[in-house]
Design an enzyme around this catalytic site. Structure first.
Site, PDB file in Angstrom:
ATOM      1  N   GLU A  38       0.891  -1.159   0.000  1.00 16.63           N
ATOM      2  CA  GLU A  38       0.000   0.000   0.000  1.00 16.63           C
ATOM      3  C   GLU A  38       0.927   1.206   0.000  1.00 16.63           C
ATOM      4  O   GLU A  38       1.869   1.248   0.778  1.00 16.63           O
ATOM      5  CB  GLU A  38      -0.909   0.055   1.233  1.00 16.63           C
ATOM      6  CG  GLU A  38      -1.007  -1.173   2.051  1.00 16.63           C
ATOM      7  CD  GLU A  38      -1.745  -1.021   3.358  1.00 16.63           C
ATOM      8  OE1 GLU A  38      -1.102  -0.654   4.340  1.00 16.63           O
ATOM      9  OE2 GLU A  38      -2.956  -1.277   3.395  1.00 16.63           O
TER      10      GLU A  38
ATOM     11  N   TYR B 157       5.207   6.934  12.449  1.00 12.97           N
ATOM     12  CA  TYR B 157       4.181   6.686  11.433  1.00 12.97           C
ATOM     13  C   TYR B 157       3.139   7.808  11.421  1.00 12.97           C
ATOM     14  O   TYR B 157       2.652   8.216  10.356  1.00 12.97           O
ATOM     15  CB  TYR B 157       3.494   5.338  11.685  1.00 12.97           C
ATOM     16  CG  TYR B 157       4.038   4.203  10.857  1.00 12.97           C
ATOM     17  CD1 TYR B 157       5.288   3.655  11.116  1.00 12.97           C
ATOM     18  CD2 TYR B 157       3.308   3.661   9.801  1.00 12.97           C
ATOM     19  CE1 TYR B 157       5.791   2.614  10.359  1.00 12.97           C
ATOM     20  CE2 TYR B 157       3.805   2.622   9.028  1.00 12.97           C
ATOM     21  CZ  TYR B 157       5.043   2.097   9.315  1.00 12.97           C
ATOM     22  OH  TYR B 157       5.541   1.072   8.549  1.00 12.97           O
TER      23      TYR B 157
END
Lengths: 584, 73
Positions: A42, A161
């Site tokens: 992804e 993240y």
């Protein structure tokens, strides 16, 4: 090395443990025996290092001059990615995933994490920091399943993240922030890149496991003088000159993968705390024995129960499973367009089971009546809801049964099994890179004093980047190459979107479950008639009621009856008037 | 080999001159393109033409000064 360093391809040799290129970026099989992909990619628009490289790599299915990046854009510019069934529960029902489902205190938990200094998060786990309620929210199911975080893993990495993907937070629920390759990771990226390299003379030597380096220490300088490898099982020493370069992977996420199929559960060959000598962790382990500058590999490979999960690749002929898949897809799975738009996660699955069907065909040679679906789960020590075994103890047939149960079609299992092949991959170190860590546990791309050794991949330290992306893999290699070749060229830090006020504003709205965040209405009163009006998310209420809404918001912020309230509102209104009034 | 021309299905309303100030931009299920002012390697693609260009000619009208002095060497 070739493009920016002007090195000749013929002077470069890749030493590969396996018998096929690509490492963890795999994809193989056929419709008869079943396809297999251990993972999938992804991606997003600002994988700047990755696109920088693949803009110069010829796409295999486009005319000469068109790159892998061109192909990627051709596919994604014309096919939006989104999901209509991102979360499911109750055996086949779509769970409301329209918001992140965070209470105000839970929102603050995230914001406080963003504000924390990286240096203060050594060895802290996600579940040590967040409340138990947070770990049951939509946000956490979306996040943990999308990125494969376990609750016991590194809070620091989760924070990184958050910063790296802050611009994607408002597209997290329906996965509209993502873009996907045309095919599986091997055919989309590895095949074109290997073709590119071979055409330039790069040699690839298989069945070669590097397990140690001779390093000459001279004061602070460390220079590799030889590579020790098992070539076809035989001990081999490869001399390295002082001007030669060595680039090495420290550790491997897919090392020791155990495979299974419809009738066989995978059997792990690696120890729970020690992968053994014949493993892709050996090189790093041996380097770490030479100096602390090479980090602590045992912190990453040392607890397989905490770093392992399993994936399953399904090769599907038409069946009740495909019928159910069609209902959960944004396009016909056979149309060549986006199908599920990313993974679908069952939030009441004991295994935290997810599955996805990416664009089909997923393999260039795939027959038209075949779909390839990928399944994975996060929790390996819990019995299934339907199959009373942990996932690693299950055959493909049993995992299919568990999947069908969560889709509400377990009564049609026989028809599904008759038309589906499952290939299993149990990976003991697949989230090893997320294990809790502290400063110094990972080496730098060029460890201190190294004159001809660069380290790459998922287990090296970067300034701000995350791990487990192709972008960061390319980044670490670029840093090592530019440093060792003394190239005066910068490797850009991660995309600066996290500092963009628009990213922060739309992220705040998303965190507040798509409702105006505290203070947002006041910002609207200030900016609505200015040049900057477009940076704010539109308000849900009509224009006529906005002043009242702003006053109530301010009262809520300051407390009712505060004498400053009227003054502040009046001040805002005067600013609005002065901005909107034409001179003269 | 992909048929490049027929593969390109970009809408005719494709906005070449982007305007980041025109509207609020956010991720949505309708987006396929990056934010209008995003700069990065992803924007350095070579787009696939929507139709053949072999028979098309182009003229560039330049307004150079005929008597621009040459530098002596």
């Amino acid at each position: 090395m070739i493009r920016d360093g002007s090195m000749k391809g013929e002077d470069i040799t890749v030493l590969d443990t396996m018998h096929i290129e690509g490492g963890s970026l795999d994809g193989a099989g056929d419709p008869e025996n079943g396809y297999i992909i251990r993972g999938g990619r992804e991606m997003n628009w600002n994988y700047d290092n990755l696109w920088d490289m693949f803009q110069d790599v010829q796409a295999l299915e486009l005319p000469e001059g068109y790159s892998v990046l061109d192909e990627y854009r051709l596919v994604n510019d014309n096919d939006p990615n989104f999901s209509k069934a991102r979360l499911m529960h109750k055996r086949g029902q779509i769970r409301d995933f329209s918001t992140l489902g965070l209470s105000k205190p839970q929102q603050w938990e995230l914001i406080r994490l963003l504000l924390k200094r990286k240096e203060d998060l050594d060895d802290i786990t996600i579940e040590q920091y967040f409340s138990s309620g947070f770990l049951e929210t939509n946000f956490w199911f979306l996040w943990r399943s999308m990125f494969a975080f376990e609750n016991w893993q590194s809070l620091l990495e989760m924070k990184l993240y958050m910063h790296r993907f802050l611009d994607a937070i408002d597209g997290l629920t329906d996965m509209s922030a993502l873009i996907f390759p045309k095919y599986n990771q091997f055919d989309s990226f590895v095949r074109p890149l290997v073709t590119h390299l071979r055409e330039r003379g790069v040699k690839i030597q298989f069945d070669t496991r590097v397990h140690d380096l001779d390093i000459k220490v001279d004061g602070d300088a460390r220079t590799v003088t030889a590579i020790h490898a098992k070539v076809g099982g035989a001990d081999t020493r490869i001399p390295v000159g002082p001007k030669d370069l060595v680039f090495a992977l420290t550790g491997s996420m897919t090392e020791g993968t155990a495979y299974g199929d419809m009738d066989h559960a995978p059997v792990l060959a690696r120890g729970k705390h020690d992968p053994g000598e014949a493993s892709d962790w050996t090189l790093w382990t041996n380097l770490a024995k030479k100096s602390p500058i090479f980090g602590k590999p045992e912190k990453f490979y040392g607890n397989v129960d905490k770093s392992m999960w399993e994936s399953v690749t399904l090769t599907c002929k038409p069946s009740p499973f495909v019928d159910r898949l069609k209902e959960l897809s944004v396009n016909d799975p056979y149309s060549g367009k986006t199908v599920t738009g990313g993974i679908i996660t069952f939030t009441d699955s004991n295994w935290v089971l997810s599955f996805t069907c990416n664009r089909q065909p997923h393999f260039p040679t795939q027959p038209k009546d075949v779909l390839v679906v990928w399944v994975y789960a996060l929790l390996m020590d819990k019995e299934g809801n339907y199959v009373k075994k942990p996932m690693p103890a299950c055959t493909g047939r049993e995992i299919l049964a568990e999947l069908c149960y969560h889709l509400g079609i377990e009564d049609k299992l026989d028809a599904v099994v008759a038309n589906t092949k499952a290939r299993l991959a149990l990976m003991p170190y697949i989230t090893a890179m997320f294990m809790p860590r502290a400063a110094g546990d990972r080496p730098h791309p060029v460890p201190a004093g190294c004159t001809n050794l660069g380290l790459m991949g998922q287990f090296v330290e970067t300034s701000n980047d995350i791990i487990f992306t192709m972008d960061s893999s390319v980044r670490t290699a670029r840093i090592a190459v530019y440093t060792l070749l003394k190239l005066p060229k910068q490797v850009p830090d991660i995309s600066p979107t996290q500092y963009d006020i628009r990213t922060i504003l739309k992220g705040a709205r998303a965190l507040n479950n798509n409702e105006p965040f505290p203070g947002e209405r006041l910002l609207h009163r200030l900016l609505d008639k200015t040049y900057y009006s477009h940076i704010l998310p539109p308000l849900p209420e009509p224009d006529a009621t906005r002043r009242g809404s702003a006053e109530r918001e301010l009262a809520g912020l300051l407390g009712k009856g505060d004498q400053a309230l009227g003054a502040i509102i009046g001040w805002l209104e005067r600013i609005r008037e002065s901005i909107s009034t034409r001179k003269g | 080999m992909t048929d490049v021309a027929s593969s390109s299905t970009s809408p005719n309303s494709f906005e070449v001159e982007t305007d980041a100030s025109r509207r609020y931009w956010h991720n949505s299920s309708h987006n396929t393109l990056p934010p209008p002012d995003m700069m990065g390697a992803y924007m350095r693609n070579r787009p696939v033409p929507k139709g053949p260009v072999e028979a098309r000619k182009a003229w560039i009208s330049a307004a150079a000064s005929r008597d621009w002095p040459r530098l002596s060497t």
